[in-house]
Enzyme design. Structure first.
Site, PDB file in Angstrom:
ATOM      1  N   SER A   1      37.201  -1.027  29.671  1.00 41.85           N
ATOM      2  CA  SER A   1      36.432  -2.261  29.539  1.00 41.85           C
ATOM      3  C   SER A   1      35.837  -2.678  30.888  1.00 41.85           C
ATOM      4  CB  SER A   1      37.306  -3.365  28.935  1.00 41.85           C
ATOM      5  OG  SER A   1      36.546  -4.497  28.612  1.00 41.85           O
TER       6      SER A   1
ATOM      7  N   ASP B   1      31.769  -0.887  28.525  1.00 39.62           N
ATOM      8  CA  ASP B   1      31.827  -0.417  27.135  1.00 39.62           C
ATOM      9  C   ASP B   1      31.088  -1.351  26.186  1.00 39.62           C
ATOM     10  OD1 ASP B   1      33.867  -2.377  27.436  1.00 39.62           O
ATOM     11  OD2 ASP B   1      34.920  -1.605  25.679  1.00 39.62           O
TER      12      ASP B   1
END
Length: 579
Positions: free
Chosen positions: A151, A306
């Site tokens: 992330s 992401d």
């Protein structure tokens, strides 16, 4: 003298055996030869565990690091669990990966292990965002899925998000059960690494159009978008996967004046233009904001690697580009979706929105005014997805989000979706621009209607084993010495989500908390302020949240009121962090 305990040393010794390849053994031996005891302990003192964002850690050798063995073991454990849960079904999984260093290689490794276990794999041919993986799990009828990403964490991190058949991340009991299966693997030899190519199908670029058109069908006001197609948008993917879908979806939506930040357009796991690839950080948004100012943009958006989180900057009353926080973005999206749906007569009695316990109550205030129910969950979008799955077919999910910049409009996926959010933020900006208002205008109007909210987050980073122990001790100390006041304001209620009980310090009365146990403490003051403390489930951090509120009679007084609220937040945070 070595500071390594016996259990950790046993793990180190195991990784020096012939079970592991020569490159791995050499890397472990190098740590030993150079007396890097702290690094050895941090790398081996435990195994990676599923947190609120799956497996996540620093890349390197060791049981507590992201590498082919830890992810291979995780995948083998997941494969074993899937076979037990779906014994009479042909198993299918989807696998994708982001722009981080080693993500593609690890993605192919994960696909190999699944294929070796005779599981059909839908492997994305190129890097794609996390929400695309969630969408693919449902689209292809998979029982599970894996996304290789860390992330918004720093560049040395990578991770492994595991998904269930509903397209949501693993939640109880599956998360713990998978870990049990992973821990049951006693040897690297139990991991099936040998790829069976006949079990792997590549998901190609044409799948993008399926996802985009499914999202476009959710648009509430396509006619207004068409009229405002020249809305000036600046977008940055911050070297991540957002570049693959955000420009496409904005074009498909009908926006024709989109400017990509060239310096951050190319996927790059080193994230060379930022310290942290996190749109929550002003520094990560600074290049995009500079371009937005130069172009006099209506909105400036940026996604994390992401592309499941989105940051937003808009023009304020002075015409300057100003960052909004996650609470403000989520509140605006909630208001837009509900007001636009109501305007079209599309609100029904079974609608609901979702937020987490550390996300602003402005969202629930807005929902209540539209007679729409608010569901509240623990921190982590996987819990929002869990609610969506639970209520699927009974009630209608409209919009949800969390303060950490993760949002979702509509129920195409079961995770936060910055691609979907970028399209709806642009549509929202177009909608209000058609009514002569900027998003900042709308935000201050919300404050006059529902009360002026001010929120702040303080994160303290505590790395390694010592840091994890320090965070644990900080929470223990806070529980042992509960503050009776914060910022000079009396604490009226203490909510301990680990004990599942809310207590009134005044009379000792208690009430049960109907949520799963979680290491979170929350304090409600006499003014209605909400202050929370929780260890992060995805980073080596302890986080302190504060939300305060006061009436705002006139939007012209916003700047003055905001300063007073900021002062109050500072006083409160000084007390809670000190405690």
């Amino acid at each position: 003298m070595s500071t390594i305990d016996l259990a950790t040393q046993a793990r180190v010794d195991r990784w020096l055996t012939e079970e592991y390849d020569s490159e791995t053994v050499a890397a472990v031996q190098q740590l030993i030869d150079t007396n890097q005891d702290t690094e050895l302990v941090d790398s081996f003192y435990k195994a990676l565990e599923f947190g609120t964002g799956g497996l996540r850690g620093i890349m390197g050798v060791g049981s507590n690091r992201v590498n082919k063995y830890t992810l291979g073991q995780a995948t083998q454990g997941l494969a074993n669990y899937l076979k037990k849960q779906f014994p009479d079904q042909a198993l299918k999984v989807a696998v994708s990966y982001d722009s981080r260093n080693n993500s593609q290689k690890l993605g192919h490794l994960v696909a190999d292990v699944f294929s070796a276990n005779d599981i059909e794999v839908f492997l994305f041919e190129e890097l794609r965002p996390t929400p695309m993986l969630s969408f693919a799990v449902r689209h292809f009828g998979c029982q599970s899925g894996v996304m290789l990403t860390a992330s918004h964490n720093p560049k040395e991190y990578n991770g492994y998000k595991a998904y269930w058949s509903d397209g949501g991340q693993l939640v109880a009991p599956h998360d713990k059960n998978v870990i049990e299966e992973v821990n049951a693997i006693q040897s690297v030899r139990d991991i099936k690494f040998d790829r069976k190519p006949e079990n792997i199908h590549l998901v190609k670029e044409d799948f993008d159009e399926i996802y985009i058109q499914a999202n476009k069908a959710l648009s509430i006001n396509p006619d207004i978008v068409a009229a405002q197609k020249d809305l000036k948008i600046v977008f940055s993917p911050i070297h991540g996967t957002g570049i693959t879908l955000v420009p496409k979806i904005l074009t498909a939506w009908g926006f024709e004046n989109v400017h990509i930040v060239a310096e951050q357009a190319e996927p790059n796991g080193d994230f060379p233009t930022v310290v942290y690839p996190n749109p929550e950080e002003e520094e990560a948004m600074s290049i995009a904001m500079k371009q937005g100012k130069a172009l006099d943009a209506d909105i400036v958006m940026a996604t994390d690697p992401d592309a499941d989180r989105v940051g937003l900057a808009v023009k304020n009353h002075a015409g300057e580009i100003q960052l909004l926080n996650g609470n403000q973005i989520g509140s605006l999206l909630t208001y837009y979706v509900l007001s636009a749906r109501k305007e079209k007569g599309e609100l029904h009695g079974n609608d609901y929105v979702v937020k987490t316990i550390v996300t602003t109550n402005l969202i629930s205030d807005i929902a209540s005014s539209f007679s729409v129910k608010t569901e509240e969950t623990l921190t982590g979008f996987k819990f929002i997805g869990e609610v969506m799955t639970k209520l699927d077919g009974q009630e209608r999910y409209l919009v949800g989000g969390e303060e950490s910049y993760g949002f979702l409009v509509g129920d195409l996926v079961r995770d936060k979706d910055a691609i979907n959010s970028c399209a709806f933020i642009a549509e929202m900006a177009a909608y209000f621009k058609s009514r002569g208002k900027s998003l900042f205008d709308v935000l201050t109007e919300l404050y006059t209607t529902y009360g002026c909210y001010q929120e702040k987050l303080i994160s303290l980073t505590k790395k390694g084993k010592a840091g994890a122990e320090e965070i644990k001790q900080m929470m223990a100390d806070l529980r042992a010495n509960l503050p009776t006041s914060l910022g000079g304001i009396e604490v009226k209620e203490v909510r301990d989500y680990q004990a599942s009980v809310a207590t009134s310090p005044a009379d000792g009365s208690t009430a049960a908390i109907d949520l799963p146990k979680s290491d979170v403490l929350q304090f409600i003051t006499a003014d209605g302020d909400v202050i929370s403390a929780r260890p992060s489930g995805t980073e080596p951090k302890i986080k302190f949240y504060c939300s305060v509120k006061t009436p705002l009679e006139d939007t012209k007084a916003y700047d003055q009121i905001a300063v007073k609220l900021e002062e109050k937040v500072t006083r409160i945070m000084a007390d809670i962090v000190k405690n």
